[in-house]
Scaffold this motif. Sequence first.
Motif, short mmCIF file in Angstrom:
data_model
loop_
_atom_site.label_atom_id
_atom_site.label_comp_id
_atom_site.label_asym_id
_atom_site.label_seq_id
_atom_site.Cartn_x
_atom_site.Cartn_y
_atom_site.Cartn_z
N TYR A 288 0.84 -1.20 0.00
CA TYR A 288 0.00 0.00 0.00
C TYR A 288 0.87 1.25 0.00
O TYR A 288 2.08 1.20 0.26
CB TYR A 288 -0.94 0.02 1.21
N GLN A 289 0.25 2.37 -0.28
CA GLN A 289 0.92 3.67 -0.23
C GLN A 289 0.27 4.50 0.86
O GLN A 289 -0.95 4.63 0.91
CB GLN A 289 0.81 4.39 -1.58
N GLU A 290 1.07 5.05 1.74
CA GLU A 290 0.53 5.84 2.84
C GLU A 290 -0.09 7.14 2.33
O GLU A 290 0.41 7.76 1.39
CB GLU A 290 1.62 6.17 3.86
N GLN A 291 -1.20 7.52 2.95
CA GLN A 291 -1.86 8.79 2.64
C GLN A 291 -1.98 9.58 3.93
O GLN A 291 -2.33 9.03 4.98
CB GLN A 291 -3.27 8.52 2.06
N GLU A 292 -1.73 10.86 3.87
CA GLU A 292 -1.76 11.68 5.07
C GLU A 292 -3.07 12.45 5.25
O GLU A 292 -3.33 12.98 6.31
CB GLU A 292 -0.60 12.68 5.05
N ARG A 293 -3.88 12.51 4.22
CA ARG A 293 -5.11 13.28 4.35
C ARG A 293 -6.08 12.59 5.31
O ARG A 293 -6.09 11.36 5.44
CB ARG A 293 -5.79 13.45 2.98
N LEU A 294 -6.89 13.37 5.97
CA LEU A 294 -7.88 12.83 6.91
C LEU A 294 -9.15 12.47 6.15
O LEU A 294 -9.77 13.31 5.51
CB LEU A 294 -8.21 13.86 7.99
N GLY A 295 -9.50 11.19 6.18
CA GLY A 295 -10.69 10.74 5.46
C GLY A 295 -11.97 11.11 6.18
O GLY A 295 -11.98 11.46 7.36
N LYS A 296 -13.08 11.04 5.45
CA LYS A 296 -14.37 11.39 6.03
C LYS A 296 -14.74 10.47 7.18
O LYS A 296 -15.34 10.90 8.17
CB LYS A 296 -15.45 11.35 4.94
N ILE A 297 -14.38 9.20 7.05
CA ILE A 297 -14.71 8.26 8.13
C ILE A 297 -13.90 8.59 9.38
O ILE A 297 -14.40 8.52 10.50
CB ILE A 297 -14.45 6.81 7.67
N GLN A 298 -12.63 8.97 9.19
CA GLN A 298 -11.84 9.40 10.34
C GLN A 298 -12.48 10.60 11.02
O GLN A 298 -12.54 10.68 12.26
CB GLN A 298 -10.42 9.76 9.89
N GLN A 299 -12.95 11.55 10.23
CA GLN A 299 -13.58 12.74 10.79
C GLN A 299 -14.84 12.36 11.56
O GLN A 299 -15.13 12.91 12.63
CB GLN A 299 -13.91 13.73 9.68
N TYR A 300 -15.59 11.42 11.02
CA TYR A 300 -16.82 10.97 11.68
C TYR A 300 -16.49 10.35 13.03
O TYR A 300 -17.11 10.67 14.06
CB TYR A 300 -17.53 9.95 10.79
#
Length: 393
Positions: free
Chosen positions: A67-79
């Motif tokens: 996989y490739q790491e992503q730093e953005r905050l996903g919508k599920i994380q925000q939820y």
Amino acid sequence: ADMDLVSLFALALLSFLLWNYVVLPELWEQYFVSPVRPFEKVVFFPTLGFPSATDGSYRIPIRVWVYQEQERLGKIQQYIAEYFASPTPEDKRRLTDNTSWIVHKNRRCAQVAVIFESTDGQPVQHRFRKLTGPNGHVHEDLTISKELAEHLFASKNGVFQFRALLEEGDDRIILGEAKLLKPEGISVISDIDDTIKITNIANKRELVKNTFSRAFQAVPGMPELYQRWKSKLESRDVAFHFVSGSPWQLFSSLKSFMQDAEGLFPRGSFHLKNFRLKDRNFLALFSDPFEYKWKIIEPIIASLPQRKFILVGDSGEKDPEIYAALAQKFPSQIAHIFIRRLDSTQDSPQTPSRLRISQSKPKLTVEERLQQVFSAIPAEVVTIFRSPTDEIS
């Protein structure tokens, strides 16, 4: 005219075959399939080596995640952060760590290869025949010879080590290992959530907090019990297998909690669930635990007919039903069943009320349910406990 039609059909068929079996695979190989790239992460999950009943070789099922790491905050994380996370900075940091896998970019069509040493120390390469799927995983068996297995038992306590074969210039050392199991011995198959780790699956809000924003906590007394088993049964080639309904993406967090930080629990193989938000694997996360765990545990026991098994679980989900069925199918192999008793009253574990056959059906207490489930199993094979410190030797 008939010949023209035949020729046209033959030409069309030839074109179809060339496109599908020559041109398309070549294009796919050239433009879509590639080795692991330097910016991609590779995880080898701890696994086992199963002895062959015929020639002494060992079959090693290897599971890899690319996989490739992503730093953005996903919508599920925000939820999750908004509705479940505690407000402390430490909890928020832990939330980010434990949910980062949600936004990771899984690598599809990666060509994975591994390298290991032969008995004479020479490198041996193995290139996987299958490519990584949409979830970034590939699962494939590697077979090693009887001679290499005997060498590993003699020199490395039966531990087979390998590393990722990466592109030239990629100097990372990414290791994997498998514990080779002797045909005879003891295997401890253990649930994780609410058996050795406090999760509180029955309370969904607490479950999310305990999974994502709180520090993982061991069930009191369970680390000491497992370490005691490891020491006591070491001469009988004891091995540990951890089976959970948690997704593979939580592997790093679970491994860090169980084995890396303070070595709370013995090292062992992990067996977790496939999960991907974008396909049907998402629903598998909520599927019947009986079917899922049976498909994991039954083949392990069946492939090791001379080994004895200790099964450890809790009363919160369907561990009692699964273990009772396994004891009936493999009566000579199941040495003991340990069930941690949780305080709850239920007629069907984890079954939503709208799916129950009848709301008027009397609910069974935990004692009644366990008595019913294990009615066909000899009493000396089953131990129901609350605290392992006081009730298990």
